[in-house]
Write an enzyme that holds these catalytic residues in place. Structure first.
Site, PDB file in Angstrom:
ATOM      1  N   ARG A 193       0.555  -1.158  -0.093  1.00 55.47           N
ATOM      2  CA  ARG A 193      -0.028  -0.051  -0.052  1.00 55.47           C
ATOM      3  C   ARG A 193       0.929   1.264   0.167  1.00 55.47           C
ATOM      4  O   ARG A 193       1.873   1.606   0.633  1.00 55.47           O
ATOM      5  CB  ARG A 193      -1.070  -0.013   1.248  1.00 55.47           C
ATOM      6  CG  ARG A 193      -1.872  -1.024   1.001  1.00 55.47           C
ATOM      7  CD  ARG A 193      -2.992  -0.851   1.940  1.00 55.47           C
ATOM      8  NE  ARG A 193      -3.955  -2.294   2.010  1.00 55.47           N
ATOM      9  CZ  ARG A 193      -4.885  -2.792   1.135  1.00 55.47           C
ATOM     10  NH1 ARG A 193      -5.139  -1.669   0.270  1.00 55.47           N
ATOM     11  NH2 ARG A 193      -5.408  -3.690   1.210  1.00 55.47           N
ATOM     12  N   ASP A 194       0.395   2.018  -0.911  1.00 56.87           N
ATOM     13  CA  ASP A 194       1.267   3.498  -0.974  1.00 56.87           C
ATOM     14  C   ASP A 194       1.013   4.484   0.616  1.00 56.87           C
ATOM     15  O   ASP A 194       0.067   4.218   1.429  1.00 56.87           O
ATOM     16  CB  ASP A 194       0.495   4.312  -2.001  1.00 56.87           C
ATOM     17  CG  ASP A 194       1.540   5.689  -2.363  1.00 56.87           C
ATOM     18  OD1 ASP A 194       1.757   5.492  -3.453  1.00 56.87           O
ATOM     19  OD2 ASP A 194       1.485   6.447  -1.723  1.00 56.87           O
ATOM     20  N   ILE A 195       2.221   4.956   0.976  1.00 54.93           N
ATOM     21  CA  ILE A 195       2.324   5.483   2.050  1.00 54.93           C
ATOM     22  C   ILE A 195       1.376   6.699   2.036  1.00 54.93           C
ATOM     23  O   ILE A 195       1.056   7.130   3.322  1.00 54.93           O
ATOM     24  CB  ILE A 195       3.618   5.649   2.661  1.00 54.93           C
ATOM     25  CG1 ILE A 195       4.023   6.034   3.998  1.00 54.93           C
ATOM     26  CG2 ILE A 195       4.364   7.163   1.568  1.00 54.93           C
ATOM     27  CD1 ILE A 195       5.290   5.857   4.313  1.00 54.93           C
TER      28      ILE A 195
ATOM     29  N   ASN B 251       4.709   6.352 -13.850  1.00 54.59           N
ATOM     30  CA  ASN B 251       5.474   7.599 -13.903  1.00 54.59           C
ATOM     31  C   ASN B 251       6.947   7.230 -14.537  1.00 54.59           C
ATOM     32  O   ASN B 251       7.517   6.324 -13.891  1.00 54.59           O
ATOM     33  CB  ASN B 251       5.418   8.616 -12.699  1.00 54.59           C
ATOM     34  CG  ASN B 251       4.032   8.988 -12.355  1.00 54.59           C
ATOM     35  OD1 ASN B 251       3.217   9.389 -13.300  1.00 54.59           O
ATOM     36  ND2 ASN B 251       3.873   9.174 -11.112  1.00 54.59           N
TER      37      ASN B 251
ATOM     38  N   GLU C 101       8.923   9.760  -8.502  1.00 56.51           N
ATOM     39  CA  GLU C 101       9.819  10.136  -7.102  1.00 56.51           C
ATOM     40  C   GLU C 101      10.934   9.231  -6.620  1.00 56.51           C
ATOM     41  O   GLU C 101      11.767   9.339  -6.000  1.00 56.51           O
ATOM     42  CB  GLU C 101       8.921  10.424  -5.984  1.00 56.51           C
ATOM     43  CG  GLU C 101       8.015  11.802  -6.281  1.00 56.51           C
ATOM     44  CD  GLU C 101       6.877  12.010  -5.274  1.00 56.51           C
ATOM     45  OE1 GLU C 101       6.811  10.867  -4.246  1.00 56.51           O
ATOM     46  OE2 GLU C 101       6.212  12.869  -5.349  1.00 56.51           O
TER      47      GLU C 101
ATOM     48  N   HIS D 165       7.453   1.227 -10.825  1.00 57.01           N
ATOM     49  CA  HIS D 165       6.432   0.935 -10.160  1.00 57.01           C
ATOM     50  C   HIS D 165       4.920   1.579 -10.852  1.00 57.01           C
ATOM     51  O   HIS D 165       4.853   2.310 -11.427  1.00 57.01           O
ATOM     52  CB  HIS D 165       6.255   1.541  -8.534  1.00 57.01           C
ATOM     53  CG  HIS D 165       6.323   3.060  -8.442  1.00 57.01           C
ATOM     54  ND1 HIS D 165       7.852   3.558  -8.643  1.00 57.01           N
ATOM     55  CD2 HIS D 165       5.778   4.018  -8.346  1.00 57.01           C
ATOM     56  CE1 HIS D 165       7.629   4.925  -8.580  1.00 57.01           C
ATOM     57  NE2 HIS D 165       6.352   5.155  -8.318  1.00 57.01           N
TER      58      HIS D 165
END
Ligand code: DGP
Length: 117
Positions: free
Chosen positions: A30-32, A88, A96, A101
């Site tokens: 899960r993304d933070i 991205n 980032e 991902h």
């Protein structure tokens, strides 16, 4: 030797994360900083910095990322209403973390892909 990334440390269990799937090729967690009710990152276990760095030998791993995305969309209950898979690449895309991902986003209407020009 390739230097570790934030995500390769998560893959190896050296940094904590809410891991929802892992196999020999791919890890999903899960993304933070979730942007939607479901926001999961699906990463190759192997470090591939950006899409610019993918090669023929990564084909099976990249395919596995889509299979994992489909399965997680189903288990998260977002498959019927729809979801977005986003990758991205580089500075113009605001990448980032330089470990390839795929974002799996869903659970609410996501709007247009890009803001109006
Ligand atoms: P991108 O802009 O495509 O490189 O997205 C990077 C994503 O990674 C961003 O949505 C936030 C997420 N992220 C950054 N650091 C961490 C972390 O330490 N743990 C987790 N779970 N997600 C992170």
């Amino acid at each position: 030797m390739q230097e570790d990334t934030l995500f390769s440390k998560i893959v190896k269990g050296e940094l904590p994360a809410d891991i929802v799937f892992q196999d020999d090729r791919v890890t999903a967690f899960r993304d933070i900083d979730p942007q939607a009710p479901t926001h999961i990152l699906i990463v190759p276990n192997k470090i591939i910095p950006t899409v610019n760095d993918v090669s023929e030998e990564d084909e099976a791993t990249l395919g596995r990322m889509f299979i994992v995305a489909r399965n997680l969309a189903e288990s998260e209950g977002v498959d019927a209403d729809g979801y977005r898979l986003l990758v991205n690449c580089g500075h113009h895309a605001n990448q980032e973390v330089f470990h390839l991902h795929m974002h799996l986003l869903g659970g609410r209407p996501l709007g247009r892909m890009l803001p109006a020009k």
